[in-house]
Design an enzyme around this catalytic site. Structure first.
Site, mmCIF file in Angstrom:
data_model
loop_
_atom_site.group_PDB
_atom_site.id
_atom_site.type_symbol
_atom_site.label_atom_id
_atom_site.label_comp_id
_atom_site.label_asym_id
_atom_site.label_seq_id
_atom_site.Cartn_x
_atom_site.Cartn_y
_atom_site.Cartn_z
ATOM 1 N N SER A 140 -56.999 -3.109 44.525
ATOM 2 C CA SER A 140 -56.930 -4.029 43.389
ATOM 3 C C SER A 140 -56.027 -3.412 42.331
ATOM 4 O O SER A 140 -55.858 -2.185 42.285
ATOM 5 C CB SER A 140 -58.337 -4.235 42.811
ATOM 6 O OG SER A 140 -58.292 -4.886 41.547
ATOM 7 N N TYR A 153 -65.882 -0.464 38.601
ATOM 8 C CA TYR A 153 -64.986 -1.036 39.602
ATOM 9 C C TYR A 153 -63.639 -0.328 39.581
ATOM 10 O O TYR A 153 -63.060 -0.045 40.640
ATOM 11 C CB TYR A 153 -64.815 -2.527 39.332
ATOM 12 C CG TYR A 153 -64.023 -3.279 40.383
ATOM 13 C CD1 TYR A 153 -64.408 -3.267 41.720
ATOM 14 C CD2 TYR A 153 -62.906 -4.027 40.021
ATOM 15 C CE1 TYR A 153 -63.694 -3.967 42.680
ATOM 16 C CE2 TYR A 153 -62.181 -4.733 40.975
ATOM 17 C CZ TYR A 153 -62.575 -4.702 42.300
ATOM 18 O OH TYR A 153 -61.857 -5.412 43.244
#
Length: 262
Positions: A140, A153
């Site tokens: 990501s 995250y």
């Protein structure tokens, strides 16, 4: 389904929804024999009925489950695994560090990092059996730029990025490509909904007013392109964003329409 001796093969994790499902569908359509794995068996059954992929219920955070995956892949693909696509993972929560729920952090690390590492370790011998192939990590842009509420995250995806980078060095000299695909804003049915604890309104707000965010199919197309290139071409890191997202902190939204009563 039995493997054609010359047919390319792929294992796709996280295939019950979103990007993983789109990747499994795309690769099967491209002529791969796909083994699609995830935790939700009912979703996998529907995918198999739709596309003809082979399926197996697997929890990438569980060692015994991944051992069963390796056994099933060896049965399906006696000529070896051509491609491993590590998609399973995701985000849990948007807490700042001072309010962090570290059980959620542990869950993210277990799926995004340990899960990807565990599956890669288990299937690497079968990729070598195939004479080489591809290992893809879906990370990501959160691995590249931190943001408020993203620390858990951010950390998990940054760790997965380093896993991929170290593996590429360790496999240097072998005909195995290590590819990392790092998307920005992707509109799927479940990513934000899961991250925000099932709050549909909050999940919808993530994409509100954004002109054409990426779709799961967009990411699947890029992954397919990266592993279908000539074998000597390696796309080490592909960062992809919608045009509306110039950077992690620069997301353009249309002004909301104001409804006026006559």
């Amino acid at each position: 389904m039995h493997q054609n001796e010359n047919q390319r093969t792929a294992v796709v994790t996280g295939a019950s929804s979103g990007i993983g499902r789109a990747v499994a569908r795309r690769l099967q359509a491209d002529g791969f024999h796909v083994l699609a794995v995830a935790r939700r068996g009912d979703r996998l059954e529907a995918l198999a009925a739709e596309t003809g992929v082979s399926t197996l219920v697997v929890d990438v955070s569980d060692g015994a489950s991944v051992d069963r995956l390796a056994e099933r892949a060896a049965e399906l693909f006696p000529q070896g695994v051509s491609a491993l696509i590590n998609v399973a993972g995701g985000a849990l929560g948007v807490d700042w560090v001072e309010r962090a729920d570290f059980e959620k952090w542990t869950g993210m690390y277990a799926s995004n990092v340990l899960g990807a590492g565990r599956v890669t370790k288990a299937l690497l011998p079968q990729i070598r059996t195939a004479g080489g192939g591809d290992i893809v990590f879906l990370t990501s842009t959160a691995a590249q730029v931190a943001y408020e509420g993203g620390s858990g995250y951010n950390a998990a995806k940054a760790a997965e990025h380093m896993l991929a980078a170290a593996l590429r060095l360790e496999l240097a000299g072998e005909p195995i490509r290590v590819i990392e695909v790092a998307p920005g804003l992707v509109h799927t049915d479940e990513f934000s909904l899961t991250r925000l604890g099932g709050d549909q309104a909050a999940a919808d707000a993530v994409y509100e007013g954004v002109e054409k965010p990426l779709t799961a199919q967009d990411v699947a197309d890029v992954i397919a392109y990266s592993i279908e290139l000539p074998a000597h071409v390696n796309l080490d890191l592909i960062t992809m964003r919608p045009v509306a997202q110039a950077a992690a902190h620069k997301l353009m939204r249309r002004p909301l329409e104001v409804k006026r009563t006559p």
